[in-house]
Design an enzyme around this catalytic site. Structure first.
Site, mmCIF file in Angstrom:
data_model
loop_
_atom_site.group_PDB
_atom_site.id
_atom_site.type_symbol
_atom_site.label_atom_id
_atom_site.label_comp_id
_atom_site.label_asym_id
_atom_site.label_seq_id
_atom_site.Cartn_x
_atom_site.Cartn_y
_atom_site.Cartn_z
ATOM 1 N N GLU A 1 -7.027 15.891 -17.085
ATOM 2 C CA GLU A 1 -7.421 15.022 -16.070
ATOM 3 C C GLU A 1 -6.425 14.991 -15.226
ATOM 4 O O GLU A 1 -5.193 15.327 -15.494
ATOM 5 C CB GLU A 1 -7.588 13.460 -16.433
ATOM 6 C CG GLU A 1 -8.839 13.049 -17.520
ATOM 7 C CD GLU A 1 -8.380 11.874 -18.268
ATOM 8 O OE1 GLU A 1 -7.690 11.059 -17.801
ATOM 9 O OE2 GLU A 1 -8.807 11.966 -19.593
ATOM 10 N N LYS B 1 -3.134 13.490 -13.054
ATOM 11 C CA LYS B 1 -2.282 12.064 -13.089
ATOM 12 C C LYS B 1 -2.349 11.439 -11.929
ATOM 13 O O LYS B 1 -1.414 12.113 -10.824
ATOM 14 C CB LYS B 1 -0.892 12.608 -13.739
ATOM 15 C CG LYS B 1 -0.019 11.334 -14.245
ATOM 16 C CD LYS B 1 0.889 11.833 -15.095
ATOM 17 C CE LYS B 1 1.629 10.826 -15.608
ATOM 18 N NZ LYS B 1 2.779 10.124 -14.780
ATOM 19 N N ASP C 1 -1.093 8.820 -9.185
ATOM 20 C CA ASP C 1 0.403 8.265 -9.010
ATOM 21 C C ASP C 1 0.108 6.740 -8.639
ATOM 22 O O ASP C 1 0.155 6.770 -7.002
ATOM 23 C CB ASP C 1 1.186 9.225 -8.234
ATOM 24 C CG ASP C 1 2.609 8.869 -8.363
ATOM 25 O OD1 ASP C 1 2.954 8.055 -9.259
ATOM 26 O OD2 ASP C 1 3.478 9.408 -7.715
ATOM 27 N N TYR D 1 -9.572 5.761 -16.770
ATOM 28 C CA TYR D 1 -9.102 6.915 -17.566
ATOM 29 C C TYR D 1 -9.495 6.759 -18.949
ATOM 30 O O TYR D 1 -9.642 7.732 -19.851
ATOM 31 C CB TYR D 1 -7.867 7.890 -17.088
ATOM 32 C CG TYR D 1 -6.949 7.090 -17.256
ATOM 33 C CD1 TYR D 1 -6.285 6.499 -18.554
ATOM 34 C CD2 TYR D 1 -6.133 6.656 -16.199
ATOM 35 C CE1 TYR D 1 -5.168 5.824 -18.678
ATOM 36 C CE2 TYR D 1 -5.155 5.938 -16.181
ATOM 37 C CZ TYR D 1 -4.535 5.550 -17.215
ATOM 38 O OH TYR D 1 -3.452 4.917 -17.573
ATOM 39 N N LYS E 1 4.148 17.794 -15.454
ATOM 40 C CA LYS E 1 4.277 17.565 -14.235
ATOM 41 C C LYS E 1 4.289 18.427 -13.190
ATOM 42 O O LYS E 1 4.831 19.630 -13.422
ATOM 43 C CB LYS E 1 5.912 17.042 -14.262
ATOM 44 C CG LYS E 1 5.756 15.489 -14.915
ATOM 45 C CD LYS E 1 5.155 14.370 -14.144
ATOM 46 C CE LYS E 1 5.413 13.058 -14.733
ATOM 47 N NZ LYS E 1 6.650 12.368 -13.965
ATOM 48 N N CYS F 1 22.809 6.167 23.459
ATOM 49 C CA CYS F 1 21.310 6.346 23.656
ATOM 50 C C CYS F 1 20.871 7.625 24.192
ATOM 51 O O CYS F 1 21.294 7.871 25.310
ATOM 52 C CB CYS F 1 20.415 5.069 24.252
ATOM 53 S SG CYS F 1 18.771 5.203 24.249
ATOM 54 N N CYS G 1 18.969 6.363 27.843
ATOM 55 C CA CYS G 1 19.432 5.546 28.565
ATOM 56 C C CYS G 1 20.801 5.461 28.710
ATOM 57 O O CYS G 1 21.644 4.718 29.486
ATOM 58 C CB CYS G 1 18.895 4.062 28.304
ATOM 59 S SG CYS G 1 19.618 3.210 27.101
ATOM 60 N N CYS H 1 19.908 1.043 20.127
ATOM 61 C CA CYS H 1 20.160 1.214 21.453
ATOM 62 C C CYS H 1 20.046 -0.469 22.016
ATOM 63 O O CYS H 1 18.719 -0.867 21.913
ATOM 64 C CB CYS H 1 19.023 1.997 22.271
ATOM 65 S SG CYS H 1 19.398 1.378 24.124
ATOM 66 N N CYS I 1 16.122 0.242 28.628
ATOM 67 C CA CYS I 1 15.858 1.750 28.041
ATOM 68 C C CYS I 1 14.414 1.961 28.113
ATOM 69 O O CYS I 1 13.543 1.464 27.635
ATOM 70 C CB CYS I 1 16.300 1.414 26.509
ATOM 71 S SG CYS I 1 16.494 2.901 25.524
HETATM 72 P P1 AMP Z 1 4.750 7.778 -17.524
HETATM 73 O O1 AMP Z 1 4.663 6.483 -16.754
HETATM 74 O O2 AMP Z 1 5.212 8.802 -16.726
HETATM 75 O O3 AMP Z 1 5.259 7.487 -18.887
HETATM 76 O O4 AMP Z 1 3.150 8.285 -17.738
HETATM 77 C C1 AMP Z 1 2.283 7.390 -18.148
HETATM 78 C C2 AMP Z 1 1.212 6.728 -17.073
HETATM 79 O O5 AMP Z 1 0.540 7.481 -16.316
HETATM 80 C C3 AMP Z 1 0.453 5.776 -17.552
HETATM 81 O O6 AMP Z 1 0.516 4.451 -17.765
HETATM 82 C C4 AMP Z 1 -0.782 5.630 -16.658
HETATM 83 O O7 AMP Z 1 -0.609 4.699 -15.713
HETATM 84 C C5 AMP Z 1 -0.529 7.074 -15.783
HETATM 85 N N1 AMP Z 1 -1.672 7.919 -15.732
HETATM 86 C C6 AMP Z 1 -2.190 8.486 -14.406
HETATM 87 N N2 AMP Z 1 -3.283 9.033 -14.563
HETATM 88 C C7 AMP Z 1 -3.660 9.058 -16.002
HETATM 89 C C8 AMP Z 1 -4.707 9.740 -16.715
HETATM 90 N N3 AMP Z 1 -5.509 10.324 -16.282
HETATM 91 N N4 AMP Z 1 -4.333 9.389 -18.072
HETATM 92 C C9 AMP Z 1 -3.381 8.576 -18.540
HETATM 93 N N5 AMP Z 1 -2.553 8.120 -17.929
HETATM 94 C C10 AMP Z 1 -2.603 8.205 -16.794
HETATM 95 ZN ZN ZN Z 2 18.329 3.106 25.363
#
Ligand code: AMP
Ligand code: ZN
Length: 664
Positions: A111, A113, A115, A222, A309, A403, A406, A421, A427
């Site tokens: 899957e 990851k 963010d 997930y 990663k 600036c 101006c 400025c 300005c």
């Molecule tokens: P880390 O914080 O780097 O230890 O990574 C773990 C975190 O990755 C988990 O707490 C999830 O919030 C996040 N995460 C994002 N996508 C996934 C996924 N597909 N499966 C599991 N964890 C995920």
């Molecule tokens: Zn200015």
């Protein structure tokens, strides 16, 4: 159809539309029709609190306030993931687990990851009962009220879901919505947010759920955890969760070997840049749950999962020139103008250098070959310089002292990372920036006048201040480049019409630093007209709800400035609204000042009218009873738990009539 049946039918229908729109990305009704039905449901629920449902689609709009988030212990711990950075890492891992399992044909689910901020949702009998942040993995904060406003979180499941389970996922803020939020912040003179991830996690802890509702957050799921879920593999789990109504990204693949996993990684390392949200890797999970159980956990992470990663994509290019931009508030931003280069799917020509310290720290110079990276932040950034390629005649960057627009000497106050400025009223980009803010949609919303025309008008010497707009005539603007007669007439009419814009928006339009839309409303309500506001001291201002010292000082400074006072006097003479309109002022008193009321049940008058009456008389309406509640106004059919709570906290309970009597 009985009222109850009607309410339930509407809830069912709205749920289905929400699901189609937010989970399946496939709308089946217009926004307008949706709003009409939602309003109908809201009205019915308001008239019939006896049919209250904690998971009604009407709760998606938020409004409930959480003062303190409760700490909740996770029934199943939320683990971290081990990280890997190469094919070798993954192959070592595969060997380890095959040895433990005594099986050389282990399958993996891959899957992405996502963010964002991790979340754990608890469902009982198909209803969302709790949402808790990850916290330290053992316990987190309960943020249910806020999570309910995220439309892709199902409040009611369908299909063959287990009686009780937790589901884990990630709250993300897609790029599009993030950009829009930042545009608004910039328009309000606020600093933009740095990246979507922090903004998403910050959103979960906002006290006012109505603010969360306005943010375009999404919840991607997930992992299901619980007993007797009937699930046997990770891949099946994803499919099942999708069937029950969750938003589970379809980017997931069942792989027979690490070689296949690497193909998935390689593909998404490139294609992830087309996804609407940020991802920072791939999560590889042993597919069979019985294998997962056998593998178990280390002190901090499952043995059956591994994060791979992505490397933040980095390129090198030549920095041709450092230029400096002046914003509406006078803030100076240094910009690196780069030799165009392809990075993460887009051509990059410019990168932000943030401020003088950043340039000094990395010793960035014109002519340098620099490393450019696109990480969680949207704007590419320079992360270093290749010293080996530095030209012989290279010179240390001297940060500008004047600036660029101006030539006023720049100032930098203690604690500020940026130079400013100070020539606020002389300005050019600050002048046009203020006028552009003044005419913007949420401020004066002037039809027929756009940002470019403002610049043209300024260049031609026709406006140097927003008040000048009201003195423009068709004859004056007709000679301008590309100005047709019709456009000129529209412009003048648009300006003339804006004198009807209500006071709170005029106040916002003035462009007082830190006075955004909401603050402007609060100030307008508290002071009722500009003269009262003008004479308020910083101390007084800071007593207004949600007005802090920073805003108070900014307001006082604004009204101490001669140029501003002159503009306001001119705007007054043109007939702009500098006080709350008569209908807003009608029946307004201070009788209930400092008192918080909670209203519950059915009343003779509509509940909205009752709330308005409390607010018009200076009181506040609270959503839940606490020791700070002054009175509970009890109507018919009020829930017994509210009464008990009020009695326990010794909050006086009054009837509608008693409330009305107290006002006369
Ligand atoms: P880390 O914080 O780097 O230890 O990574 C773990 C975190 O990755 C988990 O707490 C999830 O919030 C996040 N995460 C994002 N996508 C996934 C996924 N597909 N499966 C599991 N964890 C995920
Ligand atoms: Zn200015």
């Amino acid at each position: 159809m009985s009222v109850q049946e009607k309410i339930e039918a509407l809830r069912l229908e709205l749920r289905q539309h929400n699901h189609n729109y937010y989970v399946l990305d496939n709308a089946t009704i217009s926004d307008y029709e949706f709003d009409v039905k939602l309003k109908e449901l809201q009205d019915l629920e308001e008239q019939h609190p006896e049919f209250y449902d904690a998971n009604s689609p009407t709760l998606r709009v938020g409004g409930q306030i959480t003062k303190n988030f409760n700490t909740v212990v996770h029934e199943h711990r939320m683990y971290s993931l081990d990280n890997s950075y190469s094919q070798e890492d993954l192959m070592d891992w595969e060997k380890r687990i095959e040895k433990i399992l005594g099986d050389s044909n282990v399958e993996f689910t891959c899957e992405l990851k996502y963010d964002g901020a991790s979340i754990s949702l608890t469902y009982e009998e198909g209803q969302l009962v709790r949402a808790v942040t990850r916290g330290d993995g053992f316990q987190g904060d309960e943020v249910t009220t806020n999570i309910k406003t995220i439309k892709s979180v199902p409040l009611q499941l369908h299909g063959d879901f287990p009686a009780k389970f937790d589901i884990r996922g990630e709250i993300v803020l897609p790029f599009d919505g993030f950009h829009k939020m930042n545009e608004e912040r910039i328009a309000n003179g606020e600093d933009p947010y740095m990246n979507p991830r922090n903004t998403a996690s910050g959103s979960l802890k906002l006290q006012d759920s109505a603010l969360v509702a306005q943010r375009p957050l999404e919840c991607l799921l997930y992992g299901v955890v619980g007993e007797n879920t009937g699930i046997t593999s990770q891949f099946q789990m994803l499919e099942k969760a999708r069937e029950w109504g969750f938003k589970v990204p379809t980017v997931a693949k069942l792989c027979k070997s690490v070689a296949e996993v690497m193909a998935f990684v390689a593909h998404w390392d490139v294609h992830r840049h087309q996804l609407p949200y940020e991802t920072d890797g791939v999560v590889v999970k042993v597919n069979l749950l019985r294998h997962q159980e056998e593998l178990g956990y280390t002190a901090k992470s499952p043995r059956w999962a591994m994060a791979y990663k992505f490397k933040a994509e980095q390129v090198t290019t030549v920095l041709n020139e450092i230029t400096y931009q002046v914003g509406r508030t006078g803030a100076i931003t240094p910009v690196a103008n780069l030799e165009p280069v392809l990075l993460a799917g887009t051509t990059v020509k410019r990168a932000s250098l943030h401020n003088a310290d950043q340039i000094e720290k990395l010793d960035i110079r014109e002519g340098d070959t620099v490393f450019v990276e696109k990480g969680g932040e949207i704007i590419p950034k320079i992360v270093g310089v290749n010293r080996d390629l530095r030209p012989q005649d290279s010179e240390v960057t001297q940060y500008i002292t004047e600036c660029p627009e101006c030539h006023t000497p720049l100032v930098r106050s203690a604690g500020d990372a940026k130079h400013f400025c100070p020539n606020e009223y002389g300005c050019p980009p600050q002048i046009t920036g203020k006028i552009q803010h003044f005419i913007s949609r949420k401020a004066m919303d002037i039809d027929g006048l756009g940002s470019e025309t403002v610049e043209l008008l300024f260049k031609e010497g026709l406006v140097t201040n927003y008040a000048d707009l009201y003195a423009l005539s068709v004859e004056q603007i007709l000679p301008l480049e590309r100005m047709a007669e019709k456009s000129a007439v529209n412009l003048v009419q648009g300006v003339a019409k804006s004198v009807e814009v209500p006071f709170e928006r005029v106040l916002f339009a003035l462009g007082i630093r830190f006075v955004g839309e909401t603050v402007a409303k609060k100030l307008a309500k508290a002071y009722k007209n500009i003269d009262a506001l003008m004479y308020a001291s910083a101390l007084e201002l800071a007593t207004v709800d949600e007005i802090g010292e920073r805003i108070a000082t900014s307001v006082v400074d604004f009204f101490q400035n001669e140029t501003n006072l002159e503009s306001i006097n001119r705007l007054k003479s043109y007939g702009l609204q500098f006080e709350l309109s008569a209908d807003k002022l009608l029946n307004q008193t201070e009788k209930l000042k400092g008192q918080t009321f909670v209203v519950s049940g059915v009343f003779e008058m509509s509940r909205d009218d009752l709330k308005k009456m409390i607010e018009d008389n200076g009181g506040k309406v609270g959503s839940s009873i606490s020791s700070k509640t002054a009175f509970l106004v009890a109507g018919d059919k009020m829930g017994p738990s509210k009464r008990t709570k009020a009695e326990n906290l010794k909050v006086p309970i009054i009837t509608e009539q008693e409330f009305l009597d107290s006002l006369t």
